[in-house]
Design an enzyme around this catalytic site. Structure first.
Site, PDB file in Angstrom:
ATOM      1  N   SER A 189      -0.182  -3.864  -6.717  1.00  0.00           N
ATOM      2  CA  SER A 189       0.064  -5.029  -5.872  1.00  0.00           C
ATOM      3  C   SER A 189       0.320  -4.623  -4.420  1.00  0.00           C
ATOM      4  CB  SER A 189       1.272  -5.809  -6.391  1.00  0.00           C
ATOM      5  OG  SER A 189       2.453  -5.050  -6.218  1.00  0.00           O
ATOM      6  N   GLY A 193       2.407  -1.372  -2.685  1.00  0.00           N
ATOM      7  CA  GLY A 193       1.939  -0.562  -1.566  1.00  0.00           C
ATOM      8  C   GLY A 193       2.940  -0.496  -0.431  1.00  0.00           C
ATOM      9  N   GLU A 210      -4.858   1.268  -2.898  1.00  0.00           N
ATOM     10  CA  GLU A 210      -5.789   0.168  -3.195  1.00  0.00           C
ATOM     11  C   GLU A 210      -4.961  -0.958  -3.773  1.00  0.00           C
ATOM     12  OE1 GLU A 210      -9.834  -1.076  -5.591  1.00  0.00           O
ATOM     13  OE2 GLU A 210      -9.144   1.001  -5.703  1.00  0.00           O
ATOM     14  N   CYS A 244      -8.663  -6.691  -8.597  1.00  0.00           N
ATOM     15  CA  CYS A 244      -8.179  -6.818  -7.221  1.00  0.00           C
ATOM     16  C   CYS A 244      -9.231  -7.493  -6.347  1.00  0.00           C
ATOM     17  CB  CYS A 244      -7.790  -5.454  -6.659  1.00  0.00           C
ATOM     18  SG  CYS A 244      -9.031  -4.181  -6.878  1.00  0.00           S
TER      19      CYS A 244
END
Length: 396
Positions: A189, A193, A210, A244
């Site tokens: 998520s 990050g 990512e 994602c």
């Protein structure tokens, strides 16, 4: 975790001295072993993560493909010879192995993400310590067994060149904070990050993040609507909305809005939901009940904000999996719930009047991963690609 990292660091001292093309040979053998195990590993991805079998097999094929790519790179780790102002003198650039690489992966791509990082790390001379999602540990253990087959064929690979550590958040934090881990690649998520990046930066380690995406597509008046329907349907419903890069927001030009949305609802009503091993199934289960609860809350919030919800109900499926019908939510404006990423098959649909407005709506979220436009107008496509504030901009 600390013991695995220490052992990997000892492997690094040996592996970094092996010539890069020789390191590439190990990755070539890994690709061969993945080819041999593709059917079994693809099925295991389906059983553990709930992805359809075609998606599970496709994920393993991505692993094979990155191995092929990395083998070629093992002979291309060259630097520059640079002229200087001093007579009889030059500077030479060389690239050195970095150290232990930590990989933190998510449940939705339980094996491919490891391979994208590991194939490159191994040819560069770096060992890998992998913390898979606590929701998908079996596929990680299977991949480690496949790697060990390749290492046995290679013959003289150091022990602990690749290792798997199973656990929750505290194990990931141990990877992020350990001074022997030179780089962490983390998939998850946006909130994850934001937590990982500063902790690595604080000790001058490196990161590859990512993160989530609240991805939008624009359907222009000139779009090939048959192509658009197929693209939108798979982008929004594939992997049960748990990628994602899943399509979550759709902006349709007001001149074609009603007709296209009606066709899209028909496509949603026709998809088969159920056992992901069945080749006729297009949508398998969500990863767990928490995902279904988050989906229900988002749909309630959308309805409260004036959204018209079609679908989204829980449906009967085999076993104890959580099965839902993908939802289309027609919104008059981009409310807060739309600007929030919900990791579930929800597609928010809104009309737009001109392309500049659509590009502004595309950019008006905190996430910026992927975006798309469907148009046969080259000028519109160029304006969108230039204006989309995302890492990826797709055309048709």
């Amino acid at each position: 975790a600390a013991a695995a990292i220490s052992a990997a660091h000892q492997a690094f001292a040996i592996w970094r001295k092996v010539p890069a093309p020789r390191r590439g040979e190990l990755v070539r053998l890994l690709g061969e072993e993945l080819r041999a195990a593709k059917a079994d590993l693809g099925l295991l991805v389906t059983l553990e993560a709930g992805k359809t079998l075609s998606e599970g097999l496709g994920e393993v094929q991505e692993m094979i493909d990155i191995c092929d790519y990395a083998v070629g790179l093992s002979r291309q780790l060259f630097g520059l010879a640079i002229a200087t102002e001093r007579p009889d003198h030059r500077m030479m650039e060389t690239w050195h192995p970095l150290g232990v690489v930590g990989v933190i992966s998510a449940f939705n791509f339980p094996v491919a993400v490891w391979s994208w990082n590991s194939a490159l790390a191994l040819v560069c001379g770096d060992p890998v310590v992998w913390k898979p999602s606590e929701k998908t540990p079996l596929t990680a253990l299977a991949v480690q067994a496949i790697f060990e087959r390749a290492a046995a064929r290679f013959g003289d690979a150091p022990a602990h060149l690749s290792s798997v550590i199973i656990g929750g958040r505290e194990v990931g934090e141990a990877l992020v904070d350990h001074p022997r881990v030179a780089l962490v690649s983390a998939t998850g998520s946006t909130a994850m990050g934001r937590a990982v990046g500063p902790r690595l930066a604080a000790r001058f380690a490196r990161s590859l993040l990512e993160l989530g995406g609240n991805n939008a597509a624009v359907v222009a008046p000139s779009a090939d609507l048959d192509l658009t329907l197929r693209g939108v349907a798979f982008a929004a419903m594939g992997t049960a909305g748990q990628r994602c890069t899943t399509l979550r927001r759709l902006f349709v030009h007001e001149s074609i809005y009603e007709g296209f949305v009606a066709r899209l609802k028909g496509a949603y009503a026709s998809v088969r939901i159920g056992d992901p091993r069945d080749p006729d199934t297009l949508i398998g289960p969500l990863i767990d009940e928490a995902s279904a609860a988050a989906m229900r809350k988002a749909l309630d919030d959308a309805a409260a904000a004036g959204g018209k919800v079609t679908g989204g109900e829980t449906v009967k499926g085999p076993g104890q999996g959580v099965y839902v019908r993908p939802a289309i939510v027609e919104m008059t404006a981009q409310a807060d719930v739309v600007r929030r990423e919900t990791f579930a098959p929800i597609l928010y649909v809104m009309p737009y009047s001109d392309l500049d407005q659509a590009i502004a709506l595309n950019n008006d979220v905190p996430q910026g991963l992927s975006s798309s436009i469907f148009t046969l107008n080259a000028r519109e496509a160029e304006r969108f690609v230039a204006g989309s504030d995302c890492g990826i901009a797709n055309v048709n």
